[in-house]
Design a protein around this motif. Structure first.
Motif, mmCIF file in Angstrom:
data_model
loop_
_atom_site.group_PDB
_atom_site.id
_atom_site.type_symbol
_atom_site.label_atom_id
_atom_site.label_comp_id
_atom_site.label_asym_id
_atom_site.label_seq_id
_atom_site.Cartn_x
_atom_site.Cartn_y
_atom_site.Cartn_z
ATOM 1 N N TRP A 147 -12.375 -11.756 -14.475
ATOM 2 C CA TRP A 147 -12.068 -10.952 -15.656
ATOM 3 C C TRP A 147 -13.225 -10.982 -16.643
ATOM 4 C CZ3 TRP A 147 -9.830 -15.486 -14.302
ATOM 5 C CH2 TRP A 147 -9.484 -16.440 -15.261
ATOM 6 N N ASP A 148 -13.084 -11.481 -17.861
ATOM 7 C CA ASP A 148 -14.145 -11.317 -18.874
ATOM 8 C C ASP A 148 -15.531 -11.629 -18.297
ATOM 9 O OD1 ASP A 148 -11.800 -11.253 -20.308
ATOM 10 O OD2 ASP A 148 -12.521 -12.509 -21.931
ATOM 11 N N HIS A 196 -5.541 -17.683 -17.039
ATOM 12 C CA HIS A 196 -6.173 -18.182 -18.277
ATOM 13 C C HIS A 196 -6.091 -19.707 -18.383
ATOM 14 C CE1 HIS A 196 -6.173 -14.038 -19.700
ATOM 15 N NE2 HIS A 196 -4.914 -13.977 -19.318
ATOM 16 N N LEU A 256 -15.301 -15.138 -16.219
ATOM 17 C CA LEU A 256 -14.165 -16.034 -16.080
ATOM 18 C C LEU A 256 -13.554 -15.752 -14.714
ATOM 19 C CD1 LEU A 256 -12.469 -15.906 -19.598
ATOM 20 C CD2 LEU A 256 -14.344 -17.342 -18.763
ATOM 21 N N GLU A 271 -10.985 -9.441 -30.139
ATOM 22 C CA GLU A 271 -11.544 -10.277 -29.086
ATOM 23 C C GLU A 271 -12.973 -9.892 -28.729
ATOM 24 O OE1 GLU A 271 -8.233 -12.179 -26.862
ATOM 25 O OE2 GLU A 271 -8.084 -10.147 -26.091
ATOM 26 N N ARG A 272 -13.707 -10.900 -28.294
ATOM 27 C CA ARG A 272 -15.073 -10.740 -27.779
ATOM 28 C C ARG A 272 -15.946 -9.850 -28.675
ATOM 29 N NH1 ARG A 272 -15.872 -9.617 -21.733
ATOM 30 N NH2 ARG A 272 -17.836 -10.586 -22.303
ATOM 31 N N TRP A 297 -13.224 -20.478 -21.661
ATOM 32 C CA TRP A 297 -13.000 -19.051 -21.867
ATOM 33 C C TRP A 297 -14.320 -18.381 -22.269
ATOM 34 C CZ3 TRP A 297 -7.779 -19.165 -25.082
ATOM 35 C CH2 TRP A 297 -6.733 -19.502 -24.207
ATOM 36 N N ALA A 298 -14.216 -17.118 -22.695
ATOM 37 C CA ALA A 298 -15.403 -16.254 -22.747
ATOM 38 C C ALA A 298 -16.492 -16.723 -23.708
ATOM 39 C CB ALA A 298 -14.979 -14.840 -23.100
ATOM 40 N N TYR A 328 -9.515 -3.979 -19.112
ATOM 41 C CA TYR A 328 -9.563 -4.688 -20.397
ATOM 42 C C TYR A 328 -10.891 -5.435 -20.496
ATOM 43 C CZ TYR A 328 -8.177 -7.105 -24.580
ATOM 44 O OH TYR A 328 -8.126 -7.544 -25.876
ATOM 45 N N SER A 329 -11.129 -5.927 -21.722
ATOM 46 C CA SER A 329 -12.286 -6.765 -22.006
ATOM 47 C C SER A 329 -13.596 -6.025 -21.787
ATOM 48 C CB SER A 329 -12.222 -8.060 -21.171
ATOM 49 O OG SER A 329 -12.828 -9.098 -21.896
ATOM 50 N N GLU A 343 -14.554 -14.560 -32.268
ATOM 51 C CA GLU A 343 -13.211 -14.088 -32.626
ATOM 52 C C GLU A 343 -12.508 -15.203 -33.395
ATOM 53 O OE1 GLU A 343 -10.564 -13.528 -29.289
ATOM 54 O OE2 GLU A 343 -8.894 -12.994 -30.581
ATOM 55 N N ARG A 355 -12.807 -18.279 -30.821
ATOM 56 C CA ARG A 355 -13.376 -18.240 -29.466
ATOM 57 C C ARG A 355 -14.379 -17.095 -29.285
ATOM 58 N NH1 ARG A 355 -7.536 -16.726 -27.961
ATOM 59 N NH2 ARG A 355 -7.563 -14.499 -27.526
ATOM 60 N N ASP A 356 -14.873 -17.004 -28.078
ATOM 61 C CA ASP A 356 -15.698 -15.890 -27.602
ATOM 62 C C ASP A 356 -17.033 -15.765 -28.354
ATOM 63 O OD1 ASP A 356 -13.415 -15.529 -26.120
ATOM 64 O OD2 ASP A 356 -12.871 -13.585 -26.964
HETATM 65 C C1 FRU Z 1 -10.024 -11.524 -23.430
HETATM 66 C C2 FRU Z 1 -9.672 -12.997 -23.601
HETATM 67 C C3 FRU Z 1 -10.743 -13.707 -24.382
HETATM 68 C C4 FRU Z 1 -10.630 -15.113 -23.891
HETATM 69 C C5 FRU Z 1 -10.206 -14.933 -22.439
HETATM 70 C C6 FRU Z 1 -9.260 -15.962 -21.912
HETATM 71 O O1 FRU Z 1 -9.651 -11.004 -22.190
HETATM 72 O O2 FRU Z 1 -8.417 -13.142 -24.219
HETATM 73 O O3 FRU Z 1 -10.588 -13.579 -25.777
HETATM 74 O O4 FRU Z 1 -11.834 -15.798 -24.036
HETATM 75 O O5 FRU Z 1 -9.611 -13.661 -22.352
HETATM 76 O O6 FRU Z 1 -8.972 -15.748 -20.565
#
Ligand code: FRU
Length: 431
Positions: free
Chosen positions: A54-55, A90, A78, A276-277, A123-124, A341-342, A221, A203-204
């Motif tokens: 994902w991210d 997650h 991730l 986010e991010r 995480w990211a 997403y992301s 974030e 985060r991020d």
């Molecule tokens: C966005 C997110 C990020 C986080 C990650 C956790 O997709 O929520 O903010 O770092 O996923 O899996």
């Protein structure tokens, strides 16, 4: 055509402009021609079917350009085993590195850490290649000393490792030194204990050097403290639980290991809980600040889809105005609301490209909670867990428009020409 990005807003609190995404602006959010991505369907390209991916973020240089190590581009994602139910990924996320010479065919260079990373899972973040040194900024999620899963978030870095390349790919290896760089101060940034609503965020981390001033920043974030005030009625108090912000720290010396918290760049109090991010792309003198957000994190009375939202200013500090009036830049088609997403934006010539991951395809439900109600086999079958088609975006001052899509996993080099635009790929209806 590009146009000058001037603004005439007044400076805000703390002697610096403090931008806010307002409820009035967000009231204009809606699916329109130009912000809806084409239907992607199930993955057509999935080079790593054993992994949920994902991210994702790219190894970049100090100036935000895509870095190359002996001709290889590096992406960090991730990841989790594809055997897991997608919703649990997650809780076990691990950062892996992928590498490519041509930006289309990718190889797995393996997990980047060897067990010593901070947090219960990572995480990211973002990855900086500076003078041959690699700095891996990441979110340390959960306390490593807790027995159960926790949601504490800290901003961390790993440094001291090495990246080497040969004809077969890259090797990214430790030993790494892991350090916590930033934690919320409870004043400008909400702590876990202060949080009144959904889980807080901190985060991020995203490395950004301002080309105008040479100043070095880390965006992240977060949430701003928004306690209940005397005189708030119940509805106002509840709206204020939605207090997302884009945080920023500065490194006055430019040292990627030494940061000072600064006031948030932008907040979304009473609008949205999760920005986010956050990341900035500079194009034609304008600063484009992008964040991702979810349908379920909007405050009561404001509605928006899972999407990429954006803001523009004529300097890094702001003030920022929402792109397209409302902030919405890119979202999924209404019949496939959770297909991607992301999104991560990066400049490519006169366009901006948006890389993201395939989330749940062919799913017409209206919430991710509804996904969790599906039989497990269906949850797995409908989860992409791989990179989505890369979207092409035109940016023109305060306006943006989707132009089409490239293949999934397509990360073109900056000087690589793109195919002619075919805007018929992009839905032009109002939804
Ligand atoms: C966005 C997110 C990020 C986080 C990650 C956790 O997709 O929520 O903010 O770092 O996923 O899996």
């Amino acid at each position: 055509m590009w146009r000058d990005c001037m603004d005439d807003s007044l400076p805000g609190a703390d002697g610096r402009p403090r931008s806010r995404w307002t409820r009035e602006q967000a009231a204009g959010i809606g699916r329109r021609g130009g912000n809806v991505a084409p239907v992607a369907g199930p993955p057509t390209v999935d080079p790593f079917p054993d992994l949920h991916i994902w991210d994702t973020w790219l190894l970049r240089d100090r100036h935000g350009g895509i870095a190359e190590v002996d001709g290889w581009r590096l992406a960090f994602s991730l990841t989790a085993s594809a055997d897991l139910l997608p919703g649990t990924r997650h809780d076990v996320a691990e950062i892996r590195c992928f590498c490519s010479r041509d930006g289309s065919e990718w190889r797995d260079a393996g997990p980047v850490f060897d067990g010593g990373a901070l947090g219960q899972r990572q995480w990211a973040g973002s990855a900086l290649y500076d003078d041959g040194d690699v700095y891996l900024f990441y979110t340390a999620a959960g306390r490593e000393d807790a027995d159960e899963l926790t949601y504490t978030q800290r901003i961390a870095v790993a440094h001291g490792g090495s990246v080497t390349a040969d004809a077969d790919g890259v090797e990214i290896a430790g030993p790494w030194t892991h350090e916590t760089l930033l934690e919320p101060d409870g004043d400008r940034y909400e702590t876990e204990a202060q949080s009144r609503g959904m889980t807080y965020t901190f985060r991020d981390p995203w490395f950004f050097e301002d080309p105008a001033s040479g100043e070095t920043h880390l965006l992240f974030e977060a949430n701003v403290p928004a306690p209940e005030r005397d005189g708030d009625d119940a509805a106002t108090s509840e709206r204020r639980e939605f207090n997302g912000c884009v945080g920023v720290a500065a490194s006055p010396t430019g040292d990627p290991l030494s940061w000072e918290l600064r006031p948030p760049l932008l907040d979304a109090v009473e609008v949205n809980q999760e920005l986010e991010r956050p990341h900035v792309v500079v194009a034609d003198g304008c600063y484009y600040l992008f964040v991702c957000s979810h349908v379920h994190t909007f405050a009561p009375g404001v509605a928006g889809p899972d999407g990429l939202y954006g803001f523009v200013a004529d300097r890094f500090e702001g003030p920022y105005r929402p792109l397209n009036g409302s902030g919405l830049v890119a979202t999924n088609p209404s019949g496939a609301r959770f297909q991607a997403y992301s999104w991560m934006a990066f400049a490519h010539g006169e366009e901006v490209l948006l890389q993201s991951f395939l989330n749940y395809h062919d799913f017409a439900g209206d919430s991710l909670d509804a996904v969790a109600e599906l039989p497990e086999a269906e949850q797995r079958a409908r989860f992409g867990g791989t990179l989505a088609p890369t979207l092409r975006l035109a940016v023109d001052g305060d306006e943006t428009r989707l132009l089409g899509a490239l293949d999934a996993w397509r990360i073109p080099a900056p000087d690589e020409p793109l195919p002619p635009v075919d805007e018929s790929e992009v839905p032009d209806d109002d939804f």
